[in-house]
Design a protein around this motif. Structure first.
Motif, PDB file in Angstrom:
ATOM      1  N   VAL A   8       0.861  -1.177   0.000  1.00  0.00           N
ATOM      2  CA  VAL A   8       0.000   0.000   0.000  1.00  0.00           C
ATOM      3  C   VAL A   8       0.894   1.222   0.000  1.00  0.00           C
ATOM      4  O   VAL A   8       2.070   1.138   0.365  1.00  0.00           O
ATOM      5  CB  VAL A   8      -0.976   0.019   1.203  1.00  0.00           C
ATOM      6  CG1 VAL A   8      -1.971  -1.135   1.125  1.00  0.00           C
ATOM      7  CG2 VAL A   8      -0.228  -0.003   2.527  1.00  0.00           C
ATOM      8  N   ALA A   9       0.333   2.368  -0.407  1.00  0.00           N
ATOM      9  CA  ALA A   9       1.139   3.581  -0.482  1.00  0.00           C
ATOM     10  C   ALA A   9       0.343   4.768   0.037  1.00  0.00           C
ATOM     11  O   ALA A   9      -0.881   4.816  -0.081  1.00  0.00           O
ATOM     12  CB  ALA A   9       1.572   3.837  -1.923  1.00  0.00           C
ATOM     13  N   ALA A  33      -4.185  -4.105   5.067  1.00  0.00           N
ATOM     14  CA  ALA A  33      -4.214  -3.286   3.856  1.00  0.00           C
ATOM     15  C   ALA A  33      -5.594  -2.665   3.657  1.00  0.00           C
ATOM     16  O   ALA A  33      -5.702  -1.472   3.347  1.00  0.00           O
ATOM     17  CB  ALA A  33      -3.822  -4.124   2.639  1.00  0.00           C
ATOM     18  N   LEU A  34      -6.662  -3.428   3.850  1.00  0.00           N
ATOM     19  CA  LEU A  34      -8.027  -2.897   3.704  1.00  0.00           C
ATOM     20  C   LEU A  34      -8.276  -1.743   4.668  1.00  0.00           C
ATOM     21  O   LEU A  34      -8.839  -0.712   4.296  1.00  0.00           O
ATOM     22  CB  LEU A  34      -9.056  -4.003   3.953  1.00  0.00           C
ATOM     23  CG  LEU A  34      -9.279  -4.973   2.808  1.00  0.00           C
ATOM     24  CD1 LEU A  34     -10.080  -6.185   3.292  1.00  0.00           C
ATOM     25  CD2 LEU A  34      -9.996  -4.292   1.654  1.00  0.00           C
ATOM     26  N   ARG A  35      -7.853  -1.907   5.906  1.00  0.00           N
ATOM     27  CA  ARG A  35      -8.063  -0.837   6.890  1.00  0.00           C
ATOM     28  C   ARG A  35      -7.187   0.368   6.578  1.00  0.00           C
ATOM     29  O   ARG A  35      -7.603   1.507   6.784  1.00  0.00           O
ATOM     30  CB  ARG A  35      -7.832  -1.363   8.301  1.00  0.00           C
ATOM     31  CG  ARG A  35      -8.977  -2.308   8.713  1.00  0.00           C
ATOM     32  CD  ARG A  35      -8.870  -2.858  10.111  1.00  0.00           C
ATOM     33  NE  ARG A  35      -7.742  -3.766  10.211  1.00  0.00           N
ATOM     34  CZ  ARG A  35      -6.720  -3.613  11.053  1.00  0.00           C
ATOM     35  NH1 ARG A  35      -6.699  -2.613  11.898  1.00  0.00           N
ATOM     36  NH2 ARG A  35      -5.746  -4.484  11.080  1.00  0.00           N
ATOM     37  N   ALA A  36      -5.998   0.135   6.037  1.00  0.00           N
ATOM     38  CA  ALA A  36      -5.140   1.251   5.623  1.00  0.00           C
ATOM     39  C   ALA A  36      -5.791   2.013   4.468  1.00  0.00           C
ATOM     40  O   ALA A  36      -5.720   3.250   4.424  1.00  0.00           O
ATOM     41  CB  ALA A  36      -3.752   0.736   5.231  1.00  0.00           C
ATOM     42  N   LEU A  37      -6.435   1.299   3.545  1.00  0.00           N
ATOM     43  CA  LEU A  37      -7.128   1.956   2.437  1.00  0.00           C
ATOM     44  C   LEU A  37      -8.211   2.889   2.972  1.00  0.00           C
ATOM     45  O   LEU A  37      -8.408   3.988   2.451  1.00  0.00           O
ATOM     46  CB  LEU A  37      -7.738   0.926   1.486  1.00  0.00           C
ATOM     47  CG  LEU A  37      -6.759   0.004   0.758  1.00  0.00           C
ATOM     48  CD1 LEU A  37      -7.508  -0.997  -0.095  1.00  0.00           C
ATOM     49  CD2 LEU A  37      -5.755   0.779  -0.052  1.00  0.00           C
ATOM     50  N   ASP A  38      -8.910   2.457   4.010  1.00  0.00           N
ATOM     51  CA  ASP A  38      -9.935   3.308   4.628  1.00  0.00           C
ATOM     52  C   ASP A  38      -9.339   4.519   5.337  1.00  0.00           C
ATOM     53  O   ASP A  38     -10.059   5.458   5.664  1.00  0.00           O
ATOM     54  CB  ASP A  38     -10.780   2.506   5.623  1.00  0.00           C
ATOM     55  CG  ASP A  38     -11.789   1.606   4.930  1.00  0.00           C
ATOM     56  OD1 ASP A  38     -12.028   1.802   3.720  1.00  0.00           O
ATOM     57  OD2 ASP A  38     -12.333   0.708   5.597  1.00  0.00           O
ATOM     58  N   GLN A  39      -8.020   4.503   5.579  1.00  0.00           N
ATOM     59  CA  GLN A  39      -7.331   5.614   6.233  1.00  0.00           C
ATOM     60  C   GLN A  39      -6.566   6.489   5.234  1.00  0.00           C
ATOM     61  O   GLN A  39      -5.716   7.274   5.630  1.00  0.00           O
ATOM     62  CB  GLN A  39      -6.359   5.071   7.295  1.00  0.00           C
ATOM     63  CG  GLN A  39      -7.030   4.301   8.405  1.00  0.00           C
ATOM     64  CD  GLN A  39      -7.956   5.175   9.230  1.00  0.00           C
ATOM     65  OE1 GLN A  39      -7.625   6.297   9.554  1.00  0.00           O
ATOM     66  NE2 GLN A  39      -9.130   4.651   9.535  1.00  0.00           N
TER      67      GLN A  39
END
Length: 161
Positions: A8-9, A33-39
């Motif tokens: 993720v980036a 990664a999914l939770r990072a996408l939401d952030q």
């Protein structure tokens, strides 16, 4: 080189900085990664990451067949807008971690990348990713200035200016 990992980036200081998420199957890499996408992070790759070195930096992308896809356990494989590739500034190992860890690096295709350990299912894990990326990945050489003075000499490869 292909790594069993996610990537993720985050867009920080005018460029995309990647976080390579590693760990055994089922540990929670895609969940993190999914939770990072939401952030506010963006997907680069899930499950497999093609790694290469260019001009002293490490880069990653998804294999063509997996581009724009992420697995959400219990839901299935989902489409997700993704960026094509990014420079990798930080590696994360999904495992138990120390409260105040010593600086660590992992070698990929001949380059040393700052590395931290996280428990991927902790609710604070995405926030820790961003903070670590800002602290370690954004200027890895400065982040470890004291260890360098003590004689620890990592090879180039973090996202430096």
């Amino acid at each position: 080189m292909i790594a069993h990992a996610g990537l993720v980036a985050a867009y920080i200081d005018g460029c995309w900085r990647g976080v390579l998420i590693e760990g055994p199957s089922g540990v929670g890499k895609s969940d993190l990664a999914l939770r990072a996408l939401d952030q506010g992070f963006r997907l680069v790759a899930d499950d497999r990451v093609v790694l290469w070195a260019c001009e002293g930096s490490l880069y990653g992308r998804a294999p063509e067949t997996l581009s724009g896809l992420i697995e959400a356990r219990g839901v299935g494989v989902c489409r997700e807008p993704a960026i094509a590739f990014c420079r990798i500034a930080l590696a994360v190992r999904c495992e138990q971690h120390e409260r105040m860890p010593e600086p660590a690096f992992t070698d990929y295709v001949g380059l040393s990348i700052p590395t931290i350990s996280l428990q991927p299912l902790e609710s604070s894990a995405p926030a820790k990713l961003r903070r670590a990326l800002q602290h370690l990945g954004a200027w890895a050489e400065e982040a470890y200035l004291d260890p360098l003075a003590a004689g620890v000499s990592p090879r180039p490869g973090g996202d430096s200016r």
